[in-house]
Design an enzyme around this catalytic site. Structure first.
Site, short mmCIF file in Angstrom:
data_model
loop_
_atom_site.label_atom_id
_atom_site.label_comp_id
_atom_site.label_asym_id
_atom_site.label_seq_id
_atom_site.Cartn_x
_atom_site.Cartn_y
_atom_site.Cartn_z
N ILE A 1 8.24 -7.88 1.64
CA ILE A 1 8.87 -6.58 1.79
C ILE A 1 8.26 -5.89 3.00
CG2 ILE A 1 7.24 -5.48 0.16
CD1 ILE A 1 9.61 -3.62 -0.65
N ILE B 1 3.35 -8.27 2.35
CA ILE B 1 3.75 -7.05 3.03
C ILE B 1 4.04 -7.39 4.50
CG2 ILE B 1 3.16 -4.67 3.58
CD1 ILE B 1 3.39 -5.34 0.54
N LYS B 2 5.26 -7.08 4.95
CA LYS B 2 5.66 -7.42 6.31
C LYS B 2 5.30 -6.30 7.27
CE LYS B 2 9.49 -9.71 7.28
NZ LYS B 2 10.95 -10.08 7.32
N ILE B 3 4.62 -6.69 8.33
CA ILE B 3 4.21 -5.75 9.38
C ILE B 3 4.67 -6.29 10.72
CG2 ILE B 3 2.25 -4.68 10.55
CD1 ILE B 3 0.69 -4.89 7.92
#
Length: 378
Positions: A110, A141-143
């Site tokens: 996400i 967690i997408k960064i």
């Protein structure tokens, strides 16, 4: 699970197949479970465009939006609640896969609010909030791999949170991402985190490179330019895998591996073919190597399952040819740095635009639901 299909062969060759899509309909209808059972899918990625398409098509989210409207939720809160609920449920669906692979697969990604892509501290705070809300060990967690994102990647990993680094186009930025990853693990170790529980992938975008470079080649209109069409994306990705091999064979990495750390796997993203002149499995079957992920839209997954020809490793041993292809582009006056910089900017703009559309659509849906609730009460 089938063992003789092209997707099974791809898995056997060391490629983890993830689906680049998620929706409430996929979860409730069982279609995602069928892809797990039949087509060797072992993870899911999402992005702002995927959620915008999912939430604004059909009526699957109407009950949730009505519930949130009744609670007086604002639009940002509503989107946060909807997207994290979908991701948490998908994490549950993949829990068995995650356990069987010690967390390597069974992952669901996400992304932080794309409007924060140039805000290091804002990205860190949002990443922690998403992680706490989803509350599943197998979430990523997408960064985005912006310059500002690099510090956030390190800081979030240092907290023991697993990360999917996204929107990587350039080889230099990819090496910077690997450095940020290893820095994060070094900090996590100092803080007492179990490094074996921290996972990461680096999402290297593929097809968009050909789309942009082919356009520039066509504008040149020479035989030399035509001969290079469709070669840049594969060359770029293959050289990224070479960088992966190099950066995870250093003394620095060996020290982390001795503490139980797992390498940050390369993930091929944007693997749907944009040009119908190319085989529809081009960015799958030509990017096979051990310990990579390929996240596919369903159309590409179906094509691979139906007629993909998996011939084993198609990356190792290609590095000289790949470097020559990129040099030939430079010799024609096509600047690699200009292309990858443009693609990063366009990718971020696309996600911000999708998020803005989603905000507007959900705001209208909340307003409509609030009006209906008010009428019902009166």
């Amino acid at each position: 699970m089938p063992t003789s299909t092209p997707t099974a062969q791809l898995s056997a060759a060391g490629v983890s197949i993830w689906l680049d899509d998620l929706s409430r309909e996929r979860l409730d209808s069982g279609s995602l479970q069928r892809l797990i059972d039949e087509k060797n899918v072992v993870g899911v990625t999402t992005n702002p465009s995927i959620f915008q398409a999912a939430i604004t098509s059909g009526s699957d989210y109407a009950p949730k939006i009505e519930q949130l409207a009744g609670q007086g939720a604002g639009v940002d809160e509503a989107i946060f609640e909807i997207t994290t609920a979908d991701v948490a449920d998908a994490c549950d669906l993949f829990a068995g896969t995650a356990a069987a692979t010690q967390g390597v697969d069974g992952r669901v990604s996400i992304e932080v609010d794309p409007r924060l892509a140039w805000d290091t501290e804002g990205t860190i705070a949002e990443a922690k909030r998403l992680y706490q809300k989803v509350a599943k060990d197998n979430v990523l967690i997408k960064i985005p791999a912006t310059v500002e994102g690099l510090g956030a990647i390190t800081a979030v990993l240092a907290e023991g949170i697993s990360v999917n680094v996204t929107l990587i186009f350039s080889l230099d930025r990819y090496r910077a991402v690997i450095d940020a990853f290893q820095s994060g693990l070094e900090q996590a170790k100092k803080s007492g985190h179990d490094l074996s529980q921290i996972h990461s992938v680096a999402s290297f975008f593929v097809s968009r490179v050909d789309t942009e470079i082919d356009k520039r080649l066509d504008a040149l209109g020479t035989p030399e330019a035509a001969a290079l069409r469709g070669k840049a994306a594969l060359a770029n990705a293959r050289l990224a895998y070479q960088a992966y091999e190099q950066e995870f064979a250093t003394d620095r990495w060996s020290a982390l591996a001795a503490e139980g750390a797992r390498p940050q796997r390369a993930l091929w993203a944007s693997t749907g073919v944009k040009d119908p002149a190319y085989p529809d499995t081009l960015y799958v079957t030509e990017l096979v190597a051990a310990d990579v992920v390929n996240t596919m839209p369903e159309k590409t997954l179906d094509a691979t399952f139906d007629h993909g020809e998996v011939t084993g490793d198609t990356i190792s041993g290609t590095y000289d040819e790949a470097a020559a292809a990129l040099k030939a582009l430079e010799d024609l006056g096509i600047s690699y740095d200009d292309v990858v910089g443009q693609l990063e900017s366009e990718g971020l703009e696309k996600f911000v635009a999708s998020w803005s559309e989603l905000l507007a659509d959900v705001q209208n849906a909340l307003k409509t639901a609030s009006g209906s609730l008010s009428q019902a009460r009166s």
